[in-house]
Enzyme design. Structure first.
Site, PDB file in Angstrom:
ATOM      1  N   HIS A  28     -10.571   6.584  32.542  1.00 19.88           N
ATOM      2  CA  HIS A  28      -9.150   5.782  32.404  1.00 19.88           C
ATOM      3  C   HIS A  28      -8.328   5.893  33.991  1.00 19.88           C
ATOM      4  O   HIS A  28      -7.332   6.138  34.094  1.00 19.88           O
ATOM      5  CB  HIS A  28      -8.406   6.504  31.577  1.00 19.88           C
ATOM      6  CG  HIS A  28      -7.099   5.924  31.019  1.00 19.88           C
ATOM      7  ND1 HIS A  28      -5.949   5.763  31.788  1.00 19.88           N
ATOM      8  CD2 HIS A  28      -7.040   5.229  29.954  1.00 19.88           C
ATOM      9  CE1 HIS A  28      -5.040   5.183  30.939  1.00 19.88           C
ATOM     10  NE2 HIS A  28      -5.925   4.715  29.843  1.00 19.88           N
ATOM     11  N   HIS A  34     -13.004   1.050  27.350  1.00 21.78           N
ATOM     12  CA  HIS A  34     -11.738   1.412  28.291  1.00 21.78           C
ATOM     13  C   HIS A  34     -11.845   2.341  29.205  1.00 21.78           C
ATOM     14  O   HIS A  34     -10.954   3.128  29.762  1.00 21.78           O
ATOM     15  CB  HIS A  34     -10.849   2.011  27.107  1.00 21.78           C
ATOM     16  CG  HIS A  34      -9.281   2.040  27.594  1.00 21.78           C
ATOM     17  ND1 HIS A  34      -8.669   0.947  27.755  1.00 21.78           N
ATOM     18  CD2 HIS A  34      -8.306   3.205  27.531  1.00 21.78           C
ATOM     19  CE1 HIS A  34      -7.236   1.304  28.320  1.00 21.78           C
ATOM     20  NE2 HIS A  34      -7.124   2.712  27.989  1.00 21.78           N
ATOM     21  N   ASP A  75      -6.086   2.970  21.662  1.00 25.64           N
ATOM     22  CA  ASP A  75      -6.552   3.343  23.275  1.00 25.64           C
ATOM     23  C   ASP A  75      -6.828   4.701  23.348  1.00 25.64           C
ATOM     24  O   ASP A  75      -5.930   5.484  22.742  1.00 25.64           O
ATOM     25  CB  ASP A  75      -5.688   2.696  24.243  1.00 25.64           C
ATOM     26  CG  ASP A  75      -5.492   1.058  24.601  1.00 25.64           C
ATOM     27  OD1 ASP A  75      -6.083   0.348  23.614  1.00 25.64           O
ATOM     28  OD2 ASP A  75      -5.092   0.761  25.667  1.00 25.64           O
ATOM     29  N   ASP A  76      -7.544   5.158  24.233  1.00 25.34           N
ATOM     30  CA  ASP A  76      -7.949   6.353  24.865  1.00 25.34           C
ATOM     31  C   ASP A  76      -8.687   7.376  23.956  1.00 25.34           C
ATOM     32  O   ASP A  76      -8.848   8.409  24.510  1.00 25.34           O
ATOM     33  CB  ASP A  76      -6.322   6.876  25.316  1.00 25.34           C
ATOM     34  CG  ASP A  76      -5.780   6.140  26.297  1.00 25.34           C
ATOM     35  OD1 ASP A  76      -6.355   5.253  26.822  1.00 25.34           O
ATOM     36  OD2 ASP A  76      -4.658   6.626  26.761  1.00 25.34           O
ATOM     37  N   HIS A 118      -1.982   4.166  20.638  1.00 23.38           N
ATOM     38  CA  HIS A 118      -2.985   5.083  21.035  1.00 23.38           C
ATOM     39  C   HIS A 118      -3.397   5.985  20.037  1.00 23.38           C
ATOM     40  O   HIS A 118      -2.404   6.639  19.300  1.00 23.38           O
ATOM     41  CB  HIS A 118      -2.278   5.860  22.401  1.00 23.38           C
ATOM     42  CG  HIS A 118      -1.959   5.100  23.429  1.00 23.38           C
ATOM     43  ND1 HIS A 118      -0.878   4.172  23.417  1.00 23.38           N
ATOM     44  CD2 HIS A 118      -2.734   4.570  24.730  1.00 23.38           C
ATOM     45  CE1 HIS A 118      -0.934   3.419  24.452  1.00 23.38           C
ATOM     46  NE2 HIS A 118      -1.866   3.788  25.412  1.00 23.38           N
TER      47      HIS A 118
END
Length: 422
Positions: free
Chosen positions: A303, A299, A248-249, A390
């Protein structure tokens, strides 16, 4: 004043092509179809009005244009090869048609059954049709071949959705033959549009990628809808166990590249849930992720916790990110992960793709410890697990290799999220 371009200028172009490693055959691959807009349009032997006239083209004629430099274009048309004024032709647009004649159809140099034959196109092949000529003829292109075919041998194709299931991707060929040139690769899990199937080959398109691939490398896509998943499907007895690594991210200019290198080293696939603002800053990395066969997920842009936003703002967060991903790779994301795992009926109502949560949280964002990532995986991973990490933390990249080595030693195949849900 006479329009003139010396032969030496065109020779310079060919020399330039050779110096850059481009062969004459490759140069012809770039040939495009144009249509004559001036009548009569003379075809000259050289790029000069003082050279011999080989013949004339009339308005509506089609030409295959190879090299164009300002005033002159080098063309093939009606059995002639030579130079015409660039102002006398314009690029033609095409429509895809299916050859619908059991014995195939001949390509002719002009619209007449007594004209010279320029090749054969087999039944169920896809051709690009650029226009028609009187008497029931269509001007078409198939691979490097161009010419006229009888219009009644063509019909519009029925387009279906397929998914590439070859782990290393599907090699694209110019024509339906293993000996034809390879012009690219469509990565694993990509959803494509199939226009035809012929003798074990399928003509497909995926964004800018188009051509023939082996039909055996395609499968029917499974619609996952906009449901929420936190676990994959366990395999039947005797089959290889699977887990899905997810990140993620990112993408991150440094860490993501390190993770990609490790995944490539161990032939592992993963899914990257990308933050839109990072996508726009790292388009080359997004493209690399896609081209190496990994899955790309949405995503959100900034965020946020989506359950605290209005429906309009949720949609904006998701749409902006999908648009950024499409701009980078020519494909929309296939899966979605809400930040913090915060979802609701309102959030799902604006989605057309599945929501992916996780079953193993490595907490890499919290402890930033490479060894602890492995300990969480050892404790919780099982067949069908979706593992959360991540790709913005150096400690995650530092610990990934040991995680992969452990999972592969335990007999797990590392696949994308979409694969593990089927």
């Amino acid at each position: 004043m006479k329009k003139f371009l010396s032969i030496s200028a065109f020779l310079a172009t060919f020399i330039c092509l050779l110096l850059t490693g481009v062969t004459e055959a490759q140069a012809s691959e770039a040939a495009s179809i144009h249509q004559v807009i001036e009548t009569p349009l003379p075809i000259y032997l050289d790029a000069s009005e003082e050279s011999s006239v080989l013949g004339y083209l009339t308005q509506g004629d089609f030409v295959s244009a190879e090299i164009s430099q300002s005033e002159w274009t080098y063309i093939h048309a009606n059995g002639f090869t030579g130079y015409v004024f660039s102002s006398g032709i314009t690029k033609a647009q095409s429509t895809k048609y299916l050859v619908n004649k059991k014995e195939g159809t001949y390509l002719y140099t002009y619209p007449s059954p007594t004209a010279q034959k320029n090749g054969t196109v087999f039944d169920k092949s896809i051709v690009n049709v650029y226009g028609t000529a009187p008497g029931g003829w269509s001007y078409v292109q198939y691979g490097h071949q161009v010419g006229y075919v009888a219009s009644n041998s063509l019909k519009l194709p029925t387009v279906t959705k397929k998914r590439v299931n070859a782990v290393k991707g599907a090699q694209i060929h110019l024509t339906a033959s293993p000996s034809s040139e390879e012009i690219g690769t469509i990565t694993h899990q990509t959803v494509v549009e199939q226009y035809t199937s012929i003798a074990g080959w399928a003509y497909v398109e995926a964004g800018e990628q188009k051509g023939y691939v082996k039909a055996s490398e395609l499968t029917d896509p499974v619609s996952l809808g906009n449901k929420t998943y936190n676990q994959g499907v366990a395999v039947a007895n005797g089959q290889v166990k699977r887990v899905a690594l997810t990140f993620d991210d990112g993408p991150d200019a440094k860490v993501t590249l390190q993770i990609l290198a490790i995944l490539k080293k161990y032939e592992a696939k993963a899914t990257f849930f990308m933050v839109g603002r990072n996508v726009s800053k790292n388009q080359a990395i997004v493209k690399q992720i896609y081209e190496e066969g990994h899955e790309i997920g949405n995503h959100t842009w900034n965020h946020p916790k989506l359950t605290s936003l209005s429906k309009a703002n949720v949609k904006q967060e998701i749409d902006n990110t999908s648009n950024a991903i499409y701009k980078a790779i020519g494909q929309n994301p296939t899966v979605f992960r809400p930040p913090y795992g915060a979802t609701s009926n309102q959030v799902r109502s604006v989605l057309s793709m599945p929501t992916i949560l996780w079953s193993v949280d490595t907490l890499d964002w919290k402890h930033r410890n490479a060894a602890k990532i492995l300990s969480y995986v050892k404790t919780s991973a099982k067949d069908g697990s979706i593992i959360l990490m991540h790709d913005i933390h150096q400690s995650t990249a530092n610990g990934l290799e040991n995680v992969i080595l452990y999972l592969q030693k335990q007999g797990y195949e590392l696949v994308t999220v979409s694969e593990i849900l089927q």
